[in-house]
Write a protein that holds these residues in place. Structure first.
Motif, short mmCIF file in Angstrom:
data_model
loop_
_atom_site.label_atom_id
_atom_site.label_comp_id
_atom_site.label_asym_id
_atom_site.label_seq_id
_atom_site.Cartn_x
_atom_site.Cartn_y
_atom_site.Cartn_z
N LYS A 138 0.82 -1.22 0.00
CA LYS A 138 0.00 0.00 0.00
C LYS A 138 0.86 1.26 0.00
O LYS A 138 0.50 2.27 -0.61
CB LYS A 138 -0.92 0.02 1.23
N ALA A 139 2.00 1.20 0.71
CA ALA A 139 2.87 2.37 0.83
C ALA A 139 3.82 2.51 -0.36
O ALA A 139 4.54 3.50 -0.46
CB ALA A 139 3.66 2.30 2.14
N GLY A 140 3.86 1.50 -1.23
CA GLY A 140 4.76 1.54 -2.38
C GLY A 140 6.22 1.46 -1.99
O GLY A 140 7.08 2.10 -2.60
N LYS A 141 6.52 0.63 -0.98
CA LYS A 141 7.89 0.51 -0.48
C LYS A 141 8.43 -0.89 -0.76
O LYS A 141 7.73 -1.73 -1.35
CB LYS A 141 7.93 0.87 1.00
N SER A 142 9.68 -1.14 -0.34
CA SER A 142 10.33 -2.40 -0.72
C SER A 142 10.76 -3.27 0.47
O SER A 142 11.22 -4.39 0.27
CB SER A 142 11.55 -2.11 -1.59
#
Length: 293
Positions: A127-131
């Motif tokens: 959801k946060a567009g992180k890795s």
């Protein structure tokens, strides 16, 4: 959807040591999505729950309003209520519970409990567009290592006298000074074992360094995590982080900029007797970790 990532980030520390602050600073990093106290052991007493029905109930607005009826077990209910801190709704948690059932897992096994924690962490990351994802962890570090062999542990070390002072003045902690001293000593001496173990990614984070001069401490942490330093972590309070919208004992504190005003609070908050009881149990360990009277 991503199925797994083998290098999640887990933060450990005694209650009132600054663990929530560290998780929030990490969550402010452009590559890291952190949740909070989603401890797998809270789900142990849910082994008899019918998860398909629970999943549907969590996704039903009428049922979500009746969480106590839906989840009679207090520990399991606490776990689901804490999903909000990581920015996940009960409806989203219910959908992930359906995914767990589809994998033929449930809360009766350690694998099932840890897998559900992983699904929640991955969903916040997505959801946060992180890795990278992570959260606070419970004491059983060996179980985390069994599940995620390349995970990274960060343990927050804070002056035990300040930990005691904070527990006495915040929340509803019941421990005596001697109890806190023994817990403090055991937590950090045990973590030293992991730091010294080849193949285990474990780093001690000194609270006093983090709040007095955050940038070099954060740079060291991100180097350990093999991630670039992100200056946004120095201004975490300016971001729209999920914990700021949720219920958390430390929310007011972590919404502020980092400062060292609570370092040495024991000098005014502890009575001579409380200090004596604490040092009688933890004196040698305090010296070992560099805390002197």
């Amino acid at each position: 959807k991503m199925d797994t990532i083998d290098n999640p980030i887990f933060v450990r520390g005694m209650s009132r040591s600054g663990g929530t602050l560290l998780v929030t600073l990490l969550d402010a990093h452009r590559d890291i999505a952190m949740s909070y106290e989603l401890y797998p052991n809270l789900l142990e007493t849910g082994g008899g729950l019918e998860l398909t029905s629970l999943a549907k109930g969590l996704q039903s607005r009428w049922q979500r309003l009746r969480l106590e009826t839906l989840i009679p077990d207090k520990n399991v209910r606490t776990f689901f209520a804490r999903c909000e801190r990581g920015g996940l709704s009960l409806e989203e948690a219910g959908a992930l519970l359906e995914r767990l059932v589809s994998e033929k897992l449930d809360f009766s096994t350690e694998r099932g409990r840890f897998r559900f924690v992983e699904l929640l962490g991955l969903e916040k990351m997505r959801k946060a567009g992180k890795s990278r994802w992570g959260m606070k962890c419970s004491n059983d570090l060996d179980a985390y290592l069994k599940m995620w062999t390349s995970c990274c542990f960060l343990n927050v070390l804070r002056d035990g006298r300040d930990v005691l002072a904070s527990q006495l003045n915040t929340g509803d902690f019941k421990n005596t000074p001697a109890d806190v001293a023994r817990g403090w000593m055991n937590t950090h001496t045990r973590f030293e074992h992991y730091v010294a173990t080849p193949g285990v990614n474990a780093r001690m984070v000194r609270y006093e360094h983090l709040v007095t001069d955050p940038e070099p401490e954060l740079k060291g942490i991100f180097e350990f995590l093999r991630l670039p330093f992100d200056p946004a972590t120095l201004k975490h309070q300016e971001q729209d982080l999920t914990v700021f919208k949720a219920s958390h004992l430390s929310k007011k504190r972590v919404r502020q900029s980092v400062d060292a005003t609570k370092v040495g609070r024991w000098r005014k908050d502890l009575s001579p007797q409380q200090l004596e009881e604490f040092m009688a149990a933890a004196g040698p360990a305090m010296s070992h970790f560099g805390y002197t009277p």
